[in-house]
Design an enzyme around this catalytic site. Structure first.
Site, PDB file in Angstrom:
ATOM      1  N   ASN A  89       0.854  -1.198   0.000  1.00  0.00           N
ATOM      2  CA  ASN A  89       0.000   0.000   0.000  1.00  0.00           C
ATOM      3  C   ASN A  89       0.884   1.240   0.000  1.00  0.00           C
ATOM      4  O   ASN A  89       2.113   1.141  -0.026  1.00  0.00           O
ATOM      5  CB  ASN A  89      -0.941  -0.036   1.212  1.00  0.00           C
ATOM      6  N   ASP A 118      -3.915  -6.687   4.983  1.00  0.00           N
ATOM      7  CA  ASP A 118      -4.857  -7.609   5.627  1.00  0.00           C
ATOM      8  C   ASP A 118      -4.776  -9.013   5.032  1.00  0.00           C
ATOM      9  O   ASP A 118      -5.131  -9.995   5.691  1.00  0.00           O
ATOM     10  CB  ASP A 118      -6.291  -7.078   5.488  1.00  0.00           C
ATOM     11  N   LYS A 146       9.303 -16.386 -11.174  1.00  0.00           N
ATOM     12  CA  LYS A 146       8.480 -15.278 -11.677  1.00  0.00           C
ATOM     13  C   LYS A 146       7.314 -15.853 -12.486  1.00  0.00           C
ATOM     14  O   LYS A 146       7.522 -16.688 -13.377  1.00  0.00           O
ATOM     15  CB  LYS A 146       9.343 -14.375 -12.559  1.00  0.00           C
ATOM     16  N   PRO A 177      -2.430 -12.375  10.055  1.00  0.00           N
ATOM     17  CA  PRO A 177      -2.739 -12.164  11.483  1.00  0.00           C
ATOM     18  C   PRO A 177      -2.911 -10.684  11.769  1.00  0.00           C
ATOM     19  O   PRO A 177      -2.272  -9.835  11.125  1.00  0.00           O
ATOM     20  CB  PRO A 177      -1.486 -12.698  12.187  1.00  0.00           C
ATOM     21  N   ILE A 228      -1.951  -7.967  13.978  1.00  0.00           N
ATOM     22  CA  ILE A 228      -0.864  -7.755  14.953  1.00  0.00           C
ATOM     23  C   ILE A 228      -1.390  -7.039  16.200  1.00  0.00           C
ATOM     24  O   ILE A 228      -1.165  -7.468  17.333  1.00  0.00           O
ATOM     25  CB  ILE A 228       0.273  -6.928  14.308  1.00  0.00           C
ATOM     26  N   PHE A 256      -4.160   2.850  15.194  1.00  0.00           N
ATOM     27  CA  PHE A 256      -4.516   3.904  14.242  1.00  0.00           C
ATOM     28  C   PHE A 256      -5.654   3.336  13.412  1.00  0.00           C
ATOM     29  O   PHE A 256      -5.689   2.128  13.154  1.00  0.00           O
ATOM     30  CB  PHE A 256      -3.321   4.255  13.340  1.00  0.00           C
TER      31      PHE A 256
HETATM   32  O1  PMT Z   1       2.861   5.957   6.655  1.00  0.00           O
HETATM   33  P1  PMT Z   1       2.246   7.275   6.226  1.00  0.00           P
HETATM   34  O2  PMT Z   1       2.376   7.523   4.753  1.00  0.00           O
HETATM   35  O3  PMT Z   1       2.751   8.425   7.043  1.00  0.00           O
HETATM   36  O4  PMT Z   1       0.669   7.171   6.482  1.00  0.00           O
HETATM   37  C1  PMT Z   1       0.193   7.090   7.785  1.00  0.00           C
HETATM   38  C2  PMT Z   1      -1.008   6.127   7.901  1.00  0.00           C
HETATM   39  C3  PMT Z   1      -2.198   6.705   7.148  1.00  0.00           C
HETATM   40  C4  PMT Z   1      -0.639   4.754   7.332  1.00  0.00           C
HETATM   41  C5  PMT Z   1      -1.298   5.998   9.421  1.00  0.00           C
HETATM   42  O5  PMT Z   1      -1.646   7.252   9.928  1.00  0.00           O
HETATM   43  C6  PMT Z   1      -2.401   4.998   9.698  1.00  0.00           C
HETATM   44  O6  PMT Z   1      -3.572   5.297   9.639  1.00  0.00           O
HETATM   45  N1  PMT Z   1      -1.996   3.745  10.014  1.00  0.00           N
HETATM   46  C7  PMT Z   1      -2.939   2.616  10.203  1.00  0.00           C
HETATM   47  C8  PMT Z   1      -3.310   2.062   8.869  1.00  0.00           C
HETATM   48  C9  PMT Z   1      -4.247   0.870   8.954  1.00  0.00           C
HETATM   49  O7  PMT Z   1      -3.881  -0.183   8.546  1.00  0.00           O
HETATM   50  O8  PMT Z   1      -5.397   1.106   9.568  1.00  0.00           O
HETATM   51  P2  PMT Z   1      -6.559  -0.011   9.797  1.00  0.00           P
HETATM   52  O9  PMT Z   1      -7.736   0.797  10.172  1.00  0.00           O
HETATM   53  O10 PMT Z   1      -6.675  -0.925   8.647  1.00  0.00           O
HETATM   54  O11 PMT Z   1      -6.038  -0.863  11.004  1.00  0.00           O
HETATM   55  C10 PMT Z   1      -6.363  -0.576  12.358  1.00  0.00           C
HETATM   56  C11 PMT Z   1      -5.189  -0.840  13.255  1.00  0.00           C
HETATM   57  O12 PMT Z   1      -4.862  -2.235  13.256  1.00  0.00           O
HETATM   58  C12 PMT Z   1      -3.916  -0.123  12.860  1.00  0.00           C
HETATM   59  O13 PMT Z   1      -3.311   0.323  14.056  1.00  0.00           O
HETATM   60  C13 PMT Z   1      -3.076  -1.184  12.198  1.00  0.00           C
HETATM   61  O14 PMT Z   1      -1.681  -0.965  12.376  1.00  0.00           O
HETATM   62  C14 PMT Z   1      -3.513  -2.438  12.928  1.00  0.00           C
HETATM   63  N2  PMT Z   1      -3.446  -3.682  12.140  1.00  0.00           N
HETATM   64  C15 PMT Z   1      -4.254  -3.850  11.055  1.00  0.00           C
HETATM   65  C16 PMT Z   1      -4.220  -5.048  10.358  1.00  0.00           C
HETATM   66  C17 PMT Z   1      -3.319  -6.068  10.778  1.00  0.00           C
HETATM   67  N3  PMT Z   1      -3.252  -7.200  10.137  1.00  0.00           N
HETATM   68  N4  PMT Z   1      -2.539  -5.859  11.851  1.00  0.00           N
HETATM   69  C18 PMT Z   1      -2.582  -4.686  12.522  1.00  0.00           C
HETATM   70  O15 PMT Z   1      -1.839  -4.507  13.499  1.00  0.00           O
END
Ligand code: PMT
Length: 400
Positions: A212, A281, A291, A307, A309, A325
């Protein structure tokens, strides 16, 4: 520059022979750049003159609750508000008892009731008075109210006896005051903050991957801000084009599974976990060894769920202060609140994302949400924003 530069310190003195040491304490604090004012009880002025302390501090010494001149300006309230920190040295058994009882029968006890500044007390008394269960009970009461006691030390006493009851030396008390201000400036000193940042890459074949647009800027800025608050910081980062902030320990990973493994390992010794990473995800169910050749017009890729995290860390380490976040393109607050609850978080930082928003930008706009609190931070540079987010995180963490 000393940590005491321009700090406003109120020294309270009650009636004990150790009061002579307090003049030296005041001199040391002033030498380190502090503004010092002194409040003395009626008994204290029998041991050391207000004039000595006035000459040392350059400020009038406060002694009377009902001093008409001072009261016109609400002297006790003004002093209680003025102080960044109050140290009472020496504190007699009687003064400790009056503070424990919430009395306001002279200026010093009234200030203690009216202040929101950290209150420190250096007891000094005869060893039997110190050991008396009444004094010990009073001291326990003060500690329960976050009033910090320092000493007393053991040794020869003015009354000729030997035991616990001597006031700490002026230099020791000055160092305690300096350490208190240093810890206020560095509220995460001694704490370990673990942060995930950047994107993950999920291999399709040796040269292709799913990923991403995360640049890591938000997470790296959070790491820098946490370091500045005194924390030991470990950053687990996906592939980005950024240098690790100074003093931050970085582990580079590529896939979600690698980030998951490393984060769970590091979480064991962390106090705060902040998940800023944009973790993929899904990952390809099978990674081709070679390849993949273009053989068909259509190509489909089977994906498996990765998973989570953040979910796994917050459930495996319930005492860890976990911050997520939430990157949302719609219903920002509603979705963020859902994640806060589902992932068992202490706090969530929600940012609207989209084309030219959030991902790979220098600025961001966030909503910081926790149980019983919500602060909106308008769009600003990610470095500035990270400082504000970390200030909220450290406050909530320290209040928990
Ligand atoms: O890196 P930049 O370009 O500065 O951009 C910053 C950002 C937009 C990436 C950052 O501010 C942000 O929003 N990060 C979280 C992105 C995200 O994956 O959000 P989510 O809503 O899908 O996930 C929720 C939370 O679960 C997040 O804290 C994520 O780190 C965590 N997660 C999600 C999926 C996964 N498999 N494991 C996780 O730990």
């Amino acid at each position: 520059m000393s940590d005491l530069n321009n700090k406003q310190i109120l020294i309270g003195i009650s009636g004990g022979i150790a009061a002579y040491k307090t003049a030296e304490l005041v001199r040391l604090l002033i030498k380190k750049g502090a503004n010092v004012r002194v409040c003395m009880t009626k008994a204290a002025v029998k041991f050391i003159t207000p004039l000595t302390l006035q000459a040392l501090t350059g400020n009038p010494v406060a002694t009377d609750l009902l001093d008409p001149e001072a009261e016109a300006a609400m002297g006790h309230i003004e002093l209680a508000r003025w102080a960044d920190l109050i140290m009472i040295a020496p504190a007699t058994a009687d003064l400790i008892a009056r503070i424990a009882g919430g009395h306001a029968d002279d200026l010093l006890t009234t200030i203690c009731l009216a202040t929101e500044a950290p209150l420190h007390i250096a007891p000094a008394m005869n060893r039997v008075m110190w050991d008396n269960p009444a004094t010990q009970e009073n001291c326990k009461n003060l500690q329960q109210r976050n009033i910090t006691l320092h000493g007393p030390a053991n040794g020869e006493q003015a009354c000729g006896e030997t035991g616990a009851g001597r006031m700490l030396e002026a230099l020791e008390l000055a160092k305690i005051i300096e350490a208190e201000f240093a810890s206020q400036a560095k509220p995460l000193a001694g704490k370990t903050v673990l942060i995930t940042a950047g994107p993950t890459r999920e291999a399709i074949d040796p040269v292709r991957f799913i990923s991403n647009r995360s640049s890591g800027k938000m997470g790296y800025a959070i790491a820098k801000a946490a370091k500045e608050l005194g924390a030991n910081v470990t950053l687990i980062s996906g592939p980005v084009a950024l240098e690790a902030p100074e003093g931050v320990h970085r582990e580079l990973v590529e896939s979600a599974k690698e980030m998951h493994r490393e984060t769970l390992k590091q979480a064991k010794s962390a106090d705060i976990f902040i998940a800023t990473a944009a973790v993929s995800d899904y990952s390809p169910a099978n990674v081709a060894n070679q390849k993949i050749k273009k053989t068909e017009d259509k190509f489909s890729l089977a994906l498996n769920y990765n998973p989570d995290i953040l979910f796994d860390v917050s459930h495996a380490f319930p005492d860890l202060f976990s911050v997520g976040f939430a990157a949302e393109t719609e219903d920002l607050i509603k979705h963020a609140q859902g994640k806060l609850k589902r992932k068992k978080l202490d706090m969530i930082v929600a940012n609207p994302v989209g084309k030219d928003q959030g991902f790979d930008q220098d600025t961001n706009q966030v909503e910081v949400i926790w149980q019983g609190g919500h602060i909106s931070l308008p769009e600003k540079d990610k470095a500035e924003l990270a400082v504000e987010i970390m200030s909220i995180v450290s406050q909530q963490f320290n209040d928990k």
